[in-house]
Design an enzyme around this catalytic site. Structure first.
Site: not given
Ligand code: 8YV
Length: 319
Positions: A239, A268, A286
């Site tokens: 993050r 983001e 991301h």
């Molecule tokens: C995803 C992510 O791209 O899983 C997570 O926490 O940050 C990423 O894998 C994203 O959240 C898809 O919803």
């Protein structure tokens, strides 16, 4: 009784959407725009469950305005920092995530960023792509070798462990900091540092794999960056807000940090344009878990959690 109604906020994989439509009445907009606070609140009166991504924010304020119809938020993500969990719990809304299934894909992207940052992938690509590659020298784009180097990993959950496994295959020496030491089998020879500062001092490479919580936000600040060996390569696929970006930019400018590979940013979408001045920073938007196999697995896991819930069972990934 009819099928439960669910809202899928974003463009999930075709296999996920097809399975969802088979088993649920699905509300889904191909426009694939992030759901705003207003969207989430309005939709909560129309659906029994939601499959959001980390792009939809369930803040305390939003949660307070959710309609009682909404019973479950089955996240399509392992991270849940976009959800105010205490508020959701207080409202009796079940929250699930997708642990495990995205560990390899995210670790693979972390490897790409680590290698790309260490070996000047951005500068090299720019040189060849732009047609400006007019001479060759043994002193050109000399990078940092991974084999034999010490890799520090912060956070040994699923992704951290997958990354350690892959880095071991590159003959790196693994060190880690975690709330608890792993058992010896999981550790596989990695050195545990109970104190984060001790880990930093031995990290020729450093990769972040912990969730963003009130305890970890801003974890990589100027003081901690100063503890790293000079020339350390930093990788962040976890993050953005784990890193003080201004401090990292300063450390890149001074050369104390040698390079960085970043998939996550404080802001983001968009990222931090100041990093673009540094061609020793490799950046991605991301996309750590963005492989075909993993997108299907994440979607199916979110649906598995919904299926359990609507059968009256506890979802396997309930938080
Ligand atoms: C995803 C992510 O791209 O899983 C997570 O926490 O940050 C990423 O894998 C994203 O959240 C898809 O919803």
């Amino acid at each position: 009784m009819g099928k439960p109604v669910i809202w899928i906020t974003r463009q999930l994989s075709d296999a996920t959407l097809n399975r969802a439509r088979r088993d649920y009445e699905v509300i889904w907009d191909p426009a694939d725009a992030p759901g705003s606070a207003e969207d989430i609140i309005a939709m909560s009166a129309r659906v029994d469950g939601m499959i959001p991504c980390h792009s939809e924010h369930f803040s305390a304020d939003v949660v307070a305005q959710l309609d009682p119809r909404l019973k479950i938020i089955a996240n399509h993500s392992v991270g849940v920092d976009h959800c105010d969990l205490p508020s959701l719990k207080a409202r009796g809304i079940v929250v699930t995530n997708t642990p495990g299934v995205l560990s390899d894909a995210t670790a693979e992207l972390a490897l790409m960023l680590m290698l790309g940052a260490a070996r000047h992938a951005v500068a090299g690509d720019q040189l060849v792509r732009s047609g400006q590659w007019q001479s060759w020298s043994p002193a050109m784009l000399v990078g940092k070798q991974l084999s034999g180097a010490r890799l520090g990993i912060i956070g040994m959950g699923g992704v951290g462990r997958a990354f350690a496994r892959k880095a071991r295959g590159l003959d790196m020496e693994i060190h880690y900091h975690n709330r608890r030491p792993l058992n010896p089998e999981e550790e596989a020879g990695a050195a545990y540092h109970a104190d984060l500062d001790d880990l930093l001092a031995v990290s020729d490479f450093l990769s972040l794999h912990c969730p963003a919580t009130p305890e970890t936000v801003g974890l990589l600040n100027a003081a901690r960056l100063a503890r790293l060996p000079k020339g350390c390569v930093i990788v962040n696929t976890a993050r953005g807000n784990l890193v003080d970006e201004a401090a990292l930019l300063e450390a890149l400018t001074s050369g104390h940090v040698g390079a960085a590979g970043l998939d996550c940013f404080v802001t983001e979408p968009g990222g931090n344009p100041a990093f673009a001045a540094h061609d020793n920073v490799m950046m991605m938007p991301h996309v750590g878990s963005a492989t075909v196999a993993t997108r299907d697995a994440m979607g199916f896991k979110a649906l598995d959690n919904l299926d359990h819930f609507f059968r009256g069972e506890t979802p396997p990934d309930q938080l």
